[in-house]
Design a protein around this motif. Structure first.
Motif, PDB file in Angstrom:
ATOM      1  N   VAL A 568       1.936   0.285 -25.266  1.00  0.00           N
ATOM      2  CA  VAL A 568       2.030   0.482 -23.816  1.00  0.00           C
ATOM      3  C   VAL A 568       3.439   0.909 -23.428  1.00  0.00           C
ATOM      4  CG1 VAL A 568       1.911  -0.665 -21.566  1.00  0.00           C
ATOM      5  CG2 VAL A 568       0.178  -1.134 -23.310  1.00  0.00           C
ATOM      6  N   ASP A 569       3.548   1.940 -22.589  1.00  0.00           N
ATOM      7  CA  ASP A 569       4.840   2.401 -22.082  1.00  0.00           C
ATOM      8  C   ASP A 569       5.090   1.955 -20.646  1.00  0.00           C
ATOM      9  OD1 ASP A 569       5.683   4.021 -24.392  1.00  0.00           O
ATOM     10  OD2 ASP A 569       3.954   5.259 -23.869  1.00  0.00           O
ATOM     11  N   TYR A 570       4.023   1.914 -19.837  1.00  0.00           N
ATOM     12  CA  TYR A 570       4.165   1.545 -18.431  1.00  0.00           C
ATOM     13  C   TYR A 570       3.035   0.599 -18.028  1.00  0.00           C
ATOM     14  CZ  TYR A 570       7.404   5.503 -18.073  1.00  0.00           C
ATOM     15  OH  TYR A 570       8.450   6.366 -18.246  1.00  0.00           O
ATOM     16  N   VAL A 571       3.350  -0.269 -17.077  1.00  0.00           N
ATOM     17  CA  VAL A 571       2.349  -1.157 -16.483  1.00  0.00           C
ATOM     18  C   VAL A 571       2.215  -0.789 -15.014  1.00  0.00           C
ATOM     19  CG1 VAL A 571       1.717  -3.538 -15.939  1.00  0.00           C
ATOM     20  CG2 VAL A 571       2.920  -3.027 -18.069  1.00  0.00           C
ATOM     21  N   LEU A 572       0.987  -0.592 -14.552  1.00  0.00           N
ATOM     22  CA  LEU A 572       0.737  -0.225 -13.155  1.00  0.00           C
ATOM     23  C   LEU A 572      -0.092  -1.308 -12.492  1.00  0.00           C
ATOM     24  CD1 LEU A 572      -0.227   3.203 -11.710  1.00  0.00           C
ATOM     25  CD2 LEU A 572      -1.709   1.269 -11.235  1.00  0.00           C
ATOM     26  N   ILE A 573       0.381  -1.779 -11.353  1.00  0.00           N
ATOM     27  CA  ILE A 573      -0.387  -2.774 -10.584  1.00  0.00           C
ATOM     28  C   ILE A 573      -0.417  -2.358  -9.113  1.00  0.00           C
ATOM     29  CG2 ILE A 573       0.085  -4.698 -12.145  1.00  0.00           C
ATOM     30  CD1 ILE A 573       1.860  -4.800  -8.873  1.00  0.00           C
ATOM     31  N   TRP A 574      -1.469  -2.811  -8.430  1.00  0.00           N
ATOM     32  CA  TRP A 574      -1.598  -2.570  -6.992  1.00  0.00           C
ATOM     33  C   TRP A 574      -1.342  -3.876  -6.250  1.00  0.00           C
ATOM     34  CZ3 TRP A 574      -1.399   2.088  -5.177  1.00  0.00           C
ATOM     35  CH2 TRP A 574      -1.808   3.151  -5.986  1.00  0.00           C
ATOM     36  N   PHE A 575      -0.491  -3.787  -5.226  1.00  0.00           N
ATOM     37  CA  PHE A 575      -0.035  -4.979  -4.512  1.00  0.00           C
ATOM     38  C   PHE A 575      -0.147  -4.745  -3.009  1.00  0.00           C
ATOM     39  CE2 PHE A 575       3.749  -7.034  -2.493  1.00  0.00           C
ATOM     40  CZ  PHE A 575       3.267  -8.328  -2.551  1.00  0.00           C
ATOM     41  N   GLY A 576      -0.848  -5.631  -2.303  1.00  0.00           N
ATOM     42  CA  GLY A 576      -1.052  -5.441  -0.868  1.00  0.00           C
ATOM     43  C   GLY A 576      -0.330  -6.430   0.009  1.00  0.00           C
ATOM     44  N   GLY A 577       0.558  -7.229  -0.574  1.00  0.00           N
ATOM     45  CA  GLY A 577       1.222  -8.268   0.199  1.00  0.00           C
ATOM     46  C   GLY A 577       2.051  -7.765   1.351  1.00  0.00           C
ATOM     47  N   MET A 578       2.592  -6.546   1.244  1.00  0.00           N
ATOM     48  CA  MET A 578       3.432  -6.024   2.321  1.00  0.00           C
ATOM     49  C   MET A 578       2.601  -5.366   3.420  1.00  0.00           C
ATOM     50  SD  MET A 578       6.618  -3.331   2.181  1.00  0.00           S
ATOM     51  CE  MET A 578       7.760  -4.544   1.533  1.00  0.00           C
ATOM     52  N   THR A 579       1.550  -4.648   3.063  1.00  0.00           N
ATOM     53  CA  THR A 579       0.762  -3.896   4.045  1.00  0.00           C
ATOM     54  C   THR A 579      -0.483  -4.629   4.516  1.00  0.00           C
ATOM     55  OG1 THR A 579      -0.459  -2.798   2.271  1.00  0.00           O
ATOM     56  CG2 THR A 579       1.533  -1.708   3.070  1.00  0.00           C
ATOM     57  N   GLY A 580      -0.905  -5.669   3.778  1.00  0.00           N
ATOM     58  CA  GLY A 580      -2.153  -6.353   4.121  1.00  0.00           C
ATOM     59  C   GLY A 580      -3.360  -5.741   3.453  1.00  0.00           C
ATOM     60  N   GLU A 671      11.659  -2.345 -13.620  1.00  0.00           N
ATOM     61  CA  GLU A 671      10.952  -1.702 -12.514  1.00  0.00           C
ATOM     62  C   GLU A 671      11.225  -0.204 -12.563  1.00  0.00           C
ATOM     63  OE1 GLU A 671      10.534  -1.900  -7.621  1.00  0.00           O
ATOM     64  OE2 GLU A 671      12.194  -2.910  -8.642  1.00  0.00           O
ATOM     65  N   ALA A 672      10.195   0.589 -12.820  1.00  0.00           N
ATOM     66  CA  ALA A 672      10.358   2.041 -12.905  1.00  0.00           C
ATOM     67  C   ALA A 672      10.238   2.696 -11.536  1.00  0.00           C
ATOM     68  CB  ALA A 672       9.328   2.631 -13.860  1.00  0.00           C
ATOM     69  N   TYR A 673       9.268   2.241 -10.743  1.00  0.00           N
ATOM     70  CA  TYR A 673       9.046   2.887  -9.444  1.00  0.00           C
ATOM     71  C   TYR A 673       8.173   1.992  -8.572  1.00  0.00           C
ATOM     72  CZ  TYR A 673       7.920   6.520  -6.012  1.00  0.00           C
ATOM     73  OH  TYR A 673       7.781   7.243  -4.859  1.00  0.00           O
ATOM     74  N   THR A 674       8.481   1.940  -7.290  1.00  0.00           N
ATOM     75  CA  THR A 674       7.661   1.260  -6.297  1.00  0.00           C
ATOM     76  C   THR A 674       7.438   2.219  -5.141  1.00  0.00           C
ATOM     77  OG1 THR A 674       8.479  -0.948  -6.874  1.00  0.00           O
ATOM     78  CG2 THR A 674       7.489  -0.691  -4.704  1.00  0.00           C
ATOM     79  N   THR A 675       6.202   2.384  -4.720  1.00  0.00           N
ATOM     80  CA  THR A 675       5.891   3.365  -3.675  1.00  0.00           C
ATOM     81  C   THR A 675       6.422   2.919  -2.319  1.00  0.00           C
ATOM     82  OG1 THR A 675       3.723   2.341  -3.371  1.00  0.00           O
ATOM     83  CG2 THR A 675       3.856   4.214  -4.874  1.00  0.00           C
ATOM     84  N   GLU A 676       6.316   3.799  -1.349  1.00  0.00           N
ATOM     85  CA  GLU A 676       6.927   3.594  -0.031  1.00  0.00           C
ATOM     86  C   GLU A 676       6.515   2.276   0.612  1.00  0.00           C
ATOM     87  OE1 GLU A 676       7.039   5.749   4.395  1.00  0.00           O
ATOM     88  OE2 GLU A 676       5.954   6.671   2.719  1.00  0.00           O
ATOM     89  N   HIS A 677       5.221   1.961   0.555  1.00  0.00           N
ATOM     90  CA  HIS A 677       4.723   0.743   1.201  1.00  0.00           C
ATOM     91  C   HIS A 677       4.445  -0.380   0.200  1.00  0.00           C
ATOM     92  CE1 HIS A 677       3.531   4.193   3.830  1.00  0.00           C
ATOM     93  NE2 HIS A 677       4.076   3.427   4.749  1.00  0.00           N
ATOM     94  N   TRP A 678       5.006  -0.267  -0.975  1.00  0.00           N
ATOM     95  CA  TRP A 678       4.881  -1.280  -2.024  1.00  0.00           C
ATOM     96  C   TRP A 678       3.437  -1.469  -2.491  1.00  0.00           C
ATOM     97  CZ3 TRP A 678       8.565  -5.627  -3.323  1.00  0.00           C
ATOM     98  CH2 TRP A 678       9.882  -5.274  -3.029  1.00  0.00           C
ATOM     99  N   LEU A 679       2.577  -0.503  -2.233  1.00  0.00           N
ATOM    100  CA  LEU A 679       1.189  -0.657  -2.665  1.00  0.00           C
ATOM    101  C   LEU A 679       1.049  -0.505  -4.172  1.00  0.00           C
ATOM    102  CD1 LEU A 679      -0.844   1.207   0.101  1.00  0.00           C
ATOM    103  CD2 LEU A 679      -1.133  -1.163  -0.610  1.00  0.00           C
ATOM    104  N   CYS A 680       1.879   0.330  -4.771  1.00  0.00           N
ATOM    105  CA  CYS A 680       1.819   0.538  -6.212  1.00  0.00           C
ATOM    106  C   CYS A 680       3.182   0.267  -6.818  1.00  0.00           C
ATOM    107  CB  CYS A 680       1.382   1.970  -6.532  1.00  0.00           C
ATOM    108  SG  CYS A 680       1.266   2.289  -8.299  1.00  0.00           S
TER     109      CYS A 680
END
Length: 681
Positions: A568-580, A671-680
C-alpha cells in the motif's frame, strides 16, 4: 377532421392517432424528467458502480469486444487482479457501445460519456412503450396508456434511471418488462414467434442484470399455478417449452452465468416445472387416446416411476455437489436475517436493508393504495394474463419488503395494478354519468355524485404528478459524487471534494501507486483517479475485504505491517465530521469490524464499544476505537479545528460530540492531502 387538402383522419383512425400522440408525449416526458441532474449540475456519472461500468465501456469502445471479454484488470483487487469478461453482466456496456457506434455511423459525434449519462433516460422512455403493451395485453389500450404514464414518472423507477445513473438496472427493467410482455403474448396466442421473442428478451435480461433470477422463478411459478387451477392449454405448452429450452441455451452464452442454469439451485424450479409440464402434457395425450381404466393404471405406474427417478437423481446430484446451493443474496431474499447472521458484507450494503412503509409511499405514492384495488378488479374478471400480473405483484412486493433495492422491481407491477384500478373506475363512473343524465328520478343528484368521484380521482392523479416531480428533483437528481446543501439564505452550497481528491491522486501520485480504502470507493478510484486499488464494489473476495477491514480496525503499528504486506502506498478515507456528511467511514466502521471479525478472530466487535455498550468517539469511547487506524486517520489535526464560537475544538458535526483524542502524532503515516471541506483525507 381535415388538416389540409391531402391529409385526412377517418373516424376509425382517430382513437389510434390519439393514443399514438399521448404515448409520444409520455415517451418524451419520461426522458425529460430524468434530466434534472444535468440541468442542476452537469453531465456526470452518478454513484459508485456506474464508474466501473463507464470504465469498462470505454475499454470496450477502444479495444473491441474480444479484448474486452478477455481483459484481465491488474488495477483491481491488488495483488489478485480481476478477469473482467467472466465476472460481469455485459449487457449494459454492449448496449451503450452499440448506441455509440450507431450514432457515429450516422455522423453524430457524441462522446461516450454523454452516451452513458443519457442511456438510462432513453431506456426509461422505451420502458414506457413496453409497459403500454403489457397493460394492453393484461386489460386494454386505456390501461396500457395509464400504466405507461405512471411508470414514466414513478420515483421507484426514476431512482435508478436518472441521467448519469449508468447502472445495470437502467437497461434491465426494460428487458424485464419486455420478457414479461412477450411471454404473456405467447401464452395468449400460442405463437412460436412470440415464444422465441420471449427467449431473446430473456437473454438480453440475463446479459444485463443478475435479477434475471426473478424471471426464471416467476415464470415457472405462473405455469405451475395455471396447471393446478385447470388452465392448461397447448398454448401454454408451446410458450413455456420454447422459452425454457431456447432461453436456457441462450443464457448459458453469458460467461458470468455459464452452466448455472443446469446445476444451480436457483434455476432448479424452472427445470422441475418444465419436466412437470411434459408429464402433464403426456397424461393429457394418454387420456384422450386410451380407455379410462388403462389410463388410470398407466398414469399411476408412470407417475410413481417418474417421482422415484427424480428423487434419486436429485439426491445423487446434491450429494455429489453437482447441484450448487443457493447464493447468500438468494437466501437473504427468503430469510431477511440470514445475511446479518452469516454474511455481514451483504448486510452492510445500504440498499440490501429491509424496506420501511414510508419508503413504499415515497417511491410509489398512491399506487400503494391502488395496488390492492387493481388486484381486486383482476380477480373479478380472471384471465391468464391477469394471473401473471397478480403473481408478479405479490412476489415483487414481498421481495421489495425484504430488500429496499428491489423497490425497482415492484414499481412496474404497481404501475400496471394502479392503471387497472384507475382505468376500470373511470370507465365505470363515466358510464354512470351518462346513464344518470337519462334518468328522470334522482338523475341530477347521482350525476353530481359521480362527477365528484371523477374529480376526486383526477385530484389524486395531480397529487401523484406533484409528488413524483418533487421526489425526482429533491431526492433522485443529486449525484452522490457532488454534494450540495441549502444555506440559510436559500442558496445552494456545493461540495466537490470527491472529484477534488480523485483528481489530486491522478495528477500527484505514481501511476503504479496502490490505494487502500474501504470497498465503497474502489470503482471511483480506478474510474476517475486511474490508480490500483485493493478492494472494490464487486465484493467477490470476502477474505481480502476482511484484511482491509482488519487494517482499519487495528492500531497504527499493526495496520502498518498489514499495509506493507499489501504494498500500500496511500490510504484514503472519507470523513464528514466537519461538514455533517453522515455517510463517512466512521459511520461505516462497525461493518468493517464485523466483516474483519468473521475472518480474523482477534477482531471482536465488543472491544470497540464503551463499557456501557455504546459506540462512541468521544472521551468515553473504547481504547480500541480511539487507537484504531480509522480513528487516527479521520481525526488527525481535527482537534485544532473550531466549528463555531459556542463549540469546543474538534467537535464532530455528524456524531454531535467532541472527539476523545486530539493531540496525537502519526508514527508511520504522513498526511498527503486533505480536501477543501475535509471530506477526503
Amino acid at each position: 377532421m381535415l388538416f389540409d387538402t391531402n391529409f385526412y383522419i377517418s373516424p376509425k383512425q382517430k382513437p389510434f392517432v390519439l393514443r399514438l400522440f399521448v404515448l409520444g408525449l409520455i415517451y418524451v416526458t419520461a426522458f425529460i424528467c430524468r434530466l434534472l441532474s444535468i440541468i442542476r449540475y452537469e453531465s456526470v456519472i452518478h454513484e459508485f458502480d456506474p464508474y466501473f461500468n463507464f470504465r469498462t465501456t470505454k475499454y470496450l469502445i477502444q479495444e473491441g469486444f474480444y479484448n474486452f471479454h478477455n481483459w484481465f484488470d491488474t488495477e483491481s483487487w491488488y495483488p489478485l487482479g480481476r478477469i473482467i469478461g467472466g465476472t460481469i453482466y455485459p449487457g449494459l456496456m454492449v448496449t451503450a457501445a452499440v448506441v455509440y457506434w450507431v450514432l457515429h455511423a450516422l455522423h453524430f459525434t457524441i462522446d461516450i460519456r454523454n452516451v452513458c449519462v443519457l442511456l438510462a433516460p432513453w431506456m426509461a422512455s422505451n420502458t414506457t412503450v413496453i409497459t403500454y403493451f403489457l397493460g394492453k395485453e393484461v386489460r386494454d389500450e386505456n390501461t396500457g396508456l395509464i400504466a405507461a404514464a405512471f411508470i414514466a414518472i414513478v420515483p421507484g423507477y426514476i431512482s435508478r434511471s436518472v441521467a448519469g445513473s449508468y447502472d445495470n438496472e437502467g437497461v434491465a427493467i426494460f428487458a424485464l418488462l419486455a420478457t414479461f410482455t412477450t411471454f404473456v403474448k405467447s401464452v395468449k396466442t400460442g405463437s412460436l414467434f412470440w415464444s422465441c421473442m420471449t427467449a431473446l428478451t430473456y437473454f438480453y435480461m440475463v446479459s444485463a442484470w443478475g435479477g434475471y433470477i426473478f424471471i426464471i422463478n416467476l415464470v415457472p411459478l405462473y405455469v405451475f399455478t395455471l396447471l393446478i387451477t385447470g388452465r392448461y392449454s397447448n398454448r401454454l405448452y408451446v410458450a413455456y417449452t420454447t422459452f425454457y429450452c431456447l432461453g436456457t441455451l441462450l443464457s448459458m452464452q453469458v460467461t458470468f452465468v455459464g452452466f448455472q442454469p443446469v446445476y444451480s439451485g436457483e434455476h432448479l424450479a424452472a427445470f422441475r416445472v418444465f419436466v412437470l409440464l411434459q408429464l402433464y402434457s403426456f397424461v393429457v395425450f394418454l387420456k384422450a387416446n386410451i380407455s379410462e381404466q388403462s389410463f388410470k393404471r398407466l398414469v399411476f405406474l408412470f407417475l410413481a416411476s417418474a417421482a422415484g427417478v427424480m428423487f434419486v437423481a436429485a439426491s445423487a446430484l446434491s450429494a455429489t455437489g453437482y447441484l450448487a446451493p443457493w447464493t447468500g443474496r438468494f437466501y437473504t431474499l427468503l430469510d431477511p436475517t440470514y445475511a446479518k447472521q452469516h454474511i455481514p458484507i451483504i448486510s452492510s450494503v445500504s440498499e440490501h436493508q429491509p424496506t420501511t412503509w414510508g419508503s413504499f409511499f415515497f417511491d410509489l405514492h398512491f399506487l400503494t393504495l391502488l395496488f390492492p384495488a387493481g388486484m381486486y378488479f383482476l380477480f373479478q374478471d380472471l384471465t391468464d394474463a391477469g394471473i401473471f400480473i397478480i403473481l408478479y405483484g405479490m412476489t415483487s412486493v414481498y421481495f421489495a419488503g425484504v430488500m429496499v433495492r428491489l423497490m425497482l422491481v415492484v414499481a412496474p407491477a404497481a404501475c400496471v395494478m394502479g392503471a387497472i384500478a384507475v382505468s376500470t373506475t373511470l370507465q365505470t363512473f363515466m358510464r354512470m354519468i351518462k346513464s344518470a343524465r337519462r334518468r328522470e328520478e334522482d338523475g341530477e343528484e347521482m350525476h353530481k355524485a359521480y362527477i365528484a368521484v371523477v374529480i376526486g380521482i383526477t385530484f389524486l392523479l395531480i397529487c401523484y404528478v406533484w409528488h413524483c416531480t418533487w421526489v425526482t428533483s429533491e431526492a433522485y437528481s443529486s449525484p452522490s459524487i457532488v454534494l450540495s446543501a441549502k444555506q440559510h439564505d436559500g442558496s445552494r452550497a456545493i461540495f466537490d471534494d470527491f472529484r477534488e481528491a480523485y483528481y489530486w491522486i491522478r495528477h500527484n501520485t505514481a501511476t503504479d501507486a496502490k490505494i487502500m480504502s474501504w470497498w465503497d470507493y474502489g470503482y471511483q478510484i480506478t474510474g476517475i483517479a486511474n490508480r490500483t486499488i485493493l478492494v472494490d464494489n464487486n465484493t467477490w473476495n470476502n477474505t481480502h475485504i476482511a484484511t482491509v477491514g482488519r487494517a482499519f480496525s487495528s492500531s497504527e503499528d499493526v495496520a502498518y505491517e498489514i499495509m506493507k504486506s499489501l504494498d500500500v502506498d496511500y490510504v484514503l478515507i472519507w470523513f464528514g465530521g466537519m461538514t455533517g456528511y453522515a455517510s463517512d467511514d466512521i459511520n461505516k466502521f462497525l461493518w468493517m469490524v464485523r466483516i474483519a471479525g468473521g475472518v480474523f478472530p482477534d477482531i471482536k466487535e465488543p472491544d470497540y464499544y464503551s463499557p456501557k455498550g455504546e459506540f462512541r468517539i468521544d472521551a468515553g469511547g473504547s481504547q480500541k476505537m480511539l487507537n484504531s487506524l480509522m480513528y487516527i486517520t479521520s481525526y488527525y489535526r481535527f482537534g485544532e479545528v473550531y466549528m463555531d464560537q459556542s463549540l469546543p475544538s474538534g467537535y464532530d458535526r455528524v456524531r454531535n460530540t467532541e472527539i476523545g483524542r486530539k493531540d496525537f502524532k502519526l508514527e508511520h503515516l504522513d498526511e498527503a492531502y486533505t480536501t477543501e471541506h475535509w471530506l477526503c483525507r
